[in-house]
Design a protein around this motif. Sequence first.
Motif, PDB file in Angstrom:
ATOM      1  N   UNK A   1       0.844  -1.200   0.000  1.00  0.00           N
ATOM      2  CA  UNK A   1       0.000   0.000   0.000  1.00  0.00           C
ATOM      3  C   UNK A   1       0.878   1.247   0.000  1.00  0.00           C
ATOM      4  N   UNK A   2       0.282   2.401  -0.386  1.00  0.00           N
ATOM      5  CA  UNK A   2       1.023   3.675  -0.328  1.00  0.00           C
ATOM      6  C   UNK A   2       1.485   3.915   1.110  1.00  0.00           C
ATOM      7  N   UNK A   3       2.688   4.483   1.242  1.00  0.00           N
ATOM      8  CA  UNK A   3       3.294   4.661   2.579  1.00  0.00           C
ATOM      9  C   UNK A   3       2.391   5.488   3.497  1.00  0.00           C
ATOM     10  N   UNK A   4       1.759   6.541   2.944  1.00  0.00           N
ATOM     11  CA  UNK A   4       0.932   7.399   3.819  1.00  0.00           C
ATOM     12  C   UNK A   4      -0.333   6.678   4.281  1.00  0.00           C
ATOM     13  N   UNK A   5      -0.813   5.708   3.503  1.00  0.00           N
ATOM     14  CA  UNK A   5      -1.991   4.932   3.914  1.00  0.00           C
ATOM     15  C   UNK A   5      -1.609   3.986   5.057  1.00  0.00           C
ATOM     16  N   UNK A   6      -0.469   3.293   4.881  1.00  0.00           N
ATOM     17  CA  UNK A   6       0.002   2.382   5.945  1.00  0.00           C
ATOM     18  C   UNK A   6       0.198   3.168   7.246  1.00  0.00           C
ATOM     19  N   UNK A   7       0.825   4.341   7.113  1.00  0.00           N
ATOM     20  CA  UNK A   7       1.075   5.186   8.296  1.00  0.00           C
ATOM     21  C   UNK A   7      -0.244   5.540   8.985  1.00  0.00           C
ATOM     22  N   UNK A   8      -1.225   5.976   8.199  1.00  0.00           N
ATOM     23  CA  UNK A   8      -2.517   6.398   8.778  1.00  0.00           C
ATOM     24  C   UNK A   8      -3.236   5.223   9.439  1.00  0.00           C
ATOM     25  N   UNK A   9      -3.196   4.051   8.825  1.00  0.00           N
ATOM     26  CA  UNK A   9      -3.871   2.873   9.402  1.00  0.00           C
ATOM     27  C   UNK A   9      -3.171   2.431  10.689  1.00  0.00           C
TER      28      UNK A   9
END
Length: 1092
Positions: free
Chosen positions: A99-107
């Motif tokens: 997944x996109x890095x910012x999505x992983x971070x947010x989850x």
Amino acid sequence: MALHFQNLAELEALCTHLYIGTDLTQRIEAEKALLELIDSPECLSKCQLLLEQGTTSYAQLLAATCLSKLVSRVNPLPVEQRIDIRNYILNYVASQPKLAAFVIQALIQVIAKITKLGWFEIQKDQFVFREIIADVKKFLQGTVEHCIIGVIILSELTQEMNLVDYSRPSAKHRKIATSFRDTSLKDILVLACSLLKEVLAKPLNLQDQCQQNLVMQVLKLVLNCLNFDFIGSSADESADDLCTVQIPTTWRTIFLEPETLDLFFNLYHSLPPLLSQLALSCLVQFASTRRSLFSSPERAKYLGNLIKGVKRILENPQGLSDPGNYHEFCRFLARLKTNYQLGELVMVKEYPEVIRLIANFTITSLQHWEFAPNSVHYLLTLWQRMVASVPFLKSTEPHLLDTYAPEITKAFITSRLESVAIVVRDHLDDPLDDTATVFQQLEQLCTVSRCEYEKTCTLLVQLFDQNAQNYQKLLHSASGLTVDMAIQEGRLAWLVYLVGTVVGGRLTYTSTYEHDAMDGELSCRVFQLISLMDTGLPQCSNEKIELAVLWFLDQFRKTYVGDQLQRTSKVYARMSEVLGITDDNHVLETFMTKIVTNLKYWGRCEPVISRTLQFLNDLSVGYILLKKLVKIDAVKFMLKNHTSEHFPFLGITDNYSLSDFRCRTTFYTALTRLLMVDLGEDEDEFENFMLPLTVSFETVLQIFNNNFKQEEVKRMLIGLARDLRGIAFALNTKTSYTMLFDWILYKRYPTYLPILQRAVERWYGEPACTTPILKLLAELMQNRSQRLNFDVSSPNGILLFREASKMICTYGNQILSLGSLSKDQMYPMKLKGISICYSALKSALCGNYVSFGVFKLYGDNHFDNVLQAFVKMLLSVSHCDLLQYRKLSQSYYPLLECLTQDHMSFITNLEPPVLLYVLTSISEGLTTLDTVVSSSCCISLDYVVTYLYKHIAKEGKKPLRCREATQAGQRLLHFMQQNPDVLQQMMSVLMNTIVFEDCRNQWSVSRPLLALILLDEKYFSELRASLINSQSLPKQEVLAQCFRNLMEGVEQNLSVKNRDRFTQNLSVFRRDVAEALRCDGSTEPCSLDMMS
């Protein structure tokens, strides 16, 4: 609420508008829809839809954002639902690691929040949310992508645990953070270090992006562990150089192993710059480890390992060409001296070689001044602290600073002079323009420069003479090139700053006659330069040199002018030969001549005028200096000629912006202090001094009556208001203040104050005009040093209050007509003026110079009008704005304190919605971190509940009482019976503060709490039962005993003696409850949610 979107396509369109849309209207609509989505019962299903079927990363980001807000609510979701969300996200990121890095971070942030907020929650005798560490280990056994996700989870969790959420009780945060620290943090650090050892054990493929990303995330994890707030100090990160890392004692074994430090030094040498920078950041924290973690031999060994690492880096300096590495290494060097004493450093075997390498590194850094200029601060901090420690060094080992410190000083001086030509010719940003950084570096250099001072002085004298001669040649040459002149002026500016710096570095206990004589040599040259430049004005002028000269004069004043100076100081020996300056009286004459010259010729240069007036203000503070100053001709000239004809900055032409007028207040404050020295009761002298202001007021009056030239009259009034405020601020005796008062009120009564009132009425929407006038009013109302205590036969107090009332009412009525304002306009256009009005009203109410009962007795409505204006302005401000803007809250709450103390009849007469608004503002203020505000709220609440309690107590006795007072008490009682939750909420808040918070104003909290308990003992019993029942059985009896002790010996009255007894009991109660609730987080939870 019905959703405006039902299908996936509409949700994805919403995401596009929200995250990458350029249309502001669509984005605002999307934000509203997002809030609607979070509040809807379908939120979880919509998030799942976006995660599983969304076609863009922004759809997944929206789902993560919604989930984050959902799990952060004050009223949490059920435990089972939160466990399901956590497990779902873990499975989701495990199945889709790309997944996109910012999505992983947010989850992952959602997982971290769920874990933190549920840290103490138990299901089936297990802490259900602490299994996260075990879950992460499964990720670490998978592919590199899975391993990265596992490390990010631990990193985010560590950060989240360290993050203070000010909307929740701070004690709850500390309890969770402490438990996490004690149960998990060490294991996480050990795990991270073992991963890094594995990285070093096998060849690292730096071309592999995944490998690089993994190492970066592991280093970030280590850094988060070391940056953890271990003891709840919440240290201000801006105070970087003061930081000590409070590593727990249980971590000693990790830090005592030499392999730990070696690991990070090896990583620095093995990794590319982006990653090696993180390794150095970790080493900065290792170097900052608290001293008490080690015994003396252990500390020496640990320091030895750090020094070996420094030596290795400096012997292989290739990595330091990267700005990030260079900056972190400079921080690392500064932390060595912050945490270790010079006596310990010189005992290290490698010290002589390392100090030589550090000196060479510093010299090279100073010579390359344009490379990472923000890092030089740390190097100068190191040398400053090293040199400052020399007088206290007891070790016999050579410190070698007398060899290297002069080289550092020389490198700084020569590099700054050489930089000028490059800056001028290449049109670069001039370091001299950044005065904050220049002053900071000079203050650090002043300590270093006094080491082997003879060398510093010889260098400066040589350079000053050489540059001054070149400057004179350029002045006299008809074809002087502007570029050469600019370079020469820049060098002279630096030299004047440097002379001021070394003179200001004089320390009484280390200074010698020879050093003072050298200061005299240097000072001579600056005074000669001042004379040369001032005779050439206005043609021969340079702003940078002028600012440098003012810095020098201020440093000279602090060091050689004043009460502490020995008259025999050698500094004047050389100055008397060359300049005829024999003592500090002659220096003061030079100072004042320079000040007058600047005010005459630099009227259009705000920085020079502002700094000159600040210098004048500093001179005018001490009484002994004032006595000397008033004998000087330049001062006599200023006192008689403070007009725009002589001092152009007092003019009102369009050449000056309205903000430039601010310095006039400083000017008149200093001038009035000088006037007061010999004034006594000479009213004629005061009248003469005020003559320019009288003329200005008369001019304004004529223009107002003719109704033209509005811009001119506005500027005159702003100037007058600032001038008068400066004068009023300096008048601190009854005699002198009465002269000003008579001038304002009786010179042309009723003229002067009504003119200002008309200005407020006309230009209420222009803060540049209203703010100075309102600040003048607030200053006039201040009864500082009892200056407003008029004679018993004088009506002055009432007259002053009437004028203030008119002004506040005028402003209040006009400002409310502005309508709705945008967020960024709210404070400057409206709230700032309201806060000044409140401040002025508070000064009047507690100044003790007006008998407010007189107004009602004689049918005068000025007092009632100003109170109504207070209410109108208050109701136009939201509760969150009251607390958000510090100046507003610090004027409103003390004013409310005065009203509840002396004017309870006004409070009880308020309409129920208004009274509810006021009491709610008190309730919200009780929880604020600002102790000034929370203490004011406690006092106001105490007055209200004491008034209510006394009314109820007297009601049964039916004494002969004023009918009006009885009705007021009855109104308040009726209101409280209609709104019982108001006082109950406040009792809850105060008990919560005492039991769970870091209560810094315990005495203030205790006063209203007793009255609240006596008024509603039933609710107090419910609170007590709620806290006791939330604890385990062994603790319930202990807490019950604490509550019994709290009320022991406390009677059913509010006498001072009884209150003091309760306050003492409360102090013991707080300590005992804290002891009882202190439990090991790994064995059983402690409920902190005593009340919702």
